[in-house]
Design a protein around this motif. Structure first.
Motif, PDB file in Angstrom:
ATOM      1  N   MET A 108       0.910  -1.182  -0.136  1.00 37.79           N
ATOM      2  CA  MET A 108      -0.061   0.016   0.116  1.00 37.79           C
ATOM      3  C   MET A 108       1.040   1.225  -0.024  1.00 37.79           C
ATOM      4  SD  MET A 108      -2.845   1.019   2.860  1.00 37.79           S
ATOM      5  CE  MET A 108      -3.075   2.678   3.218  1.00 37.79           C
ATOM      6  N   LYS A 109       0.722   2.000  -0.955  1.00 35.95           N
ATOM      7  CA  LYS A 109       1.404   3.419  -1.056  1.00 35.95           C
ATOM      8  C   LYS A 109       0.673   4.455  -0.288  1.00 35.95           C
ATOM      9  CE  LYS A 109       3.358   6.475  -4.378  1.00 35.95           C
ATOM     10  NZ  LYS A 109       3.530   6.943  -5.793  1.00 35.95           N
ATOM     11  N   LEU A 110       1.499   5.067   0.373  1.00 35.81           N
ATOM     12  CA  LEU A 110       1.134   6.029   1.591  1.00 35.81           C
ATOM     13  C   LEU A 110       0.928   7.310   0.589  1.00 35.81           C
ATOM     14  CD1 LEU A 110       0.015   6.688   4.388  1.00 35.81           C
ATOM     15  CD2 LEU A 110       2.332   7.074   4.991  1.00 35.81           C
ATOM     16  N   THR A 111      -0.128   7.855   0.521  1.00 35.33           N
ATOM     17  CA  THR A 111      -0.476   9.132  -0.119  1.00 35.33           C
ATOM     18  C   THR A 111      -0.706  10.265   0.699  1.00 35.33           C
ATOM     19  OG1 THR A 111      -2.457   8.856  -0.712  1.00 35.33           O
ATOM     20  CG2 THR A 111      -1.188   7.953  -2.356  1.00 35.33           C
ATOM     21  N   SER A 169      -4.470   9.687   1.672  1.00 37.07           N
ATOM     22  CA  SER A 169      -4.736   8.425   2.634  1.00 37.07           C
ATOM     23  C   SER A 169      -4.287   8.869   4.069  1.00 37.07           C
ATOM     24  CB  SER A 169      -4.089   7.130   1.994  1.00 37.07           C
ATOM     25  OG  SER A 169      -2.684   7.414   1.951  1.00 37.07           O
TER      26      SER A 169
END
Length: 132
Positions: free
Chosen positions: A1-4, A7
């Protein structure tokens, strides 16, 4: 999961909701912030923090000051004496001065004064937000 960025904002928002924070307006420029079993009174110039034990002690002190005034367990003081000029210390070290006009809470900083109406609003809010 990429942390943007979005988010991360959503995660922070969810975590803050878990703390069950609430702010109650007691009077103009006077608020009570409830968070995690604590309440912080913010006045125009000063602020005072109280835990559940100290709030409970404050309620008992104010109620005992109203005995013999015909007001029973109500905080709606009309013309009875409210512990004329008595000073008490709460379990967390906050000094409380009770007189006819209301209560003054003195912590390390500047004091916070609550008149009788503001006291009623504060005690109603504490019964709602600190009941758990």
């Amino acid at each position: 999961m990429k942390l943007t960025k979005s988010s991360l904002k959503e995660m922070i928002r969810e975590e803050l909701q878990k703390f069950n924070e609430a702010t109650v307006r007691i009077a103009p420029m006077k608020d009570a912030n409830f968070s995690g079993g604590m309440v912080q009174l913010l006045g125009k110039h000063g602020k005072v923090g109280l835990d559940r034990k100290s709030v409970s002690a404050l309620v008992k002190i104010v109620r005992s000051g109203m005995k013999g005034t015909g007001m029973g367990r109500s905080f709606t003081a009309h013309e009875g004496k409210l512990g004329e000029g008595s000073t008490h210390r709460l379990p967390n070290g906050i000094k409380v001065n009770i007189d006819f006009k209301g209560i003054t809470l003195q912590g390390k900083g500047k004091p916070v004064f609550l008149d009788r109406r503001e006291m009623m609003v504060f005690f109603k809010a504490t019964s709602k937000y600190l009941k758990n």
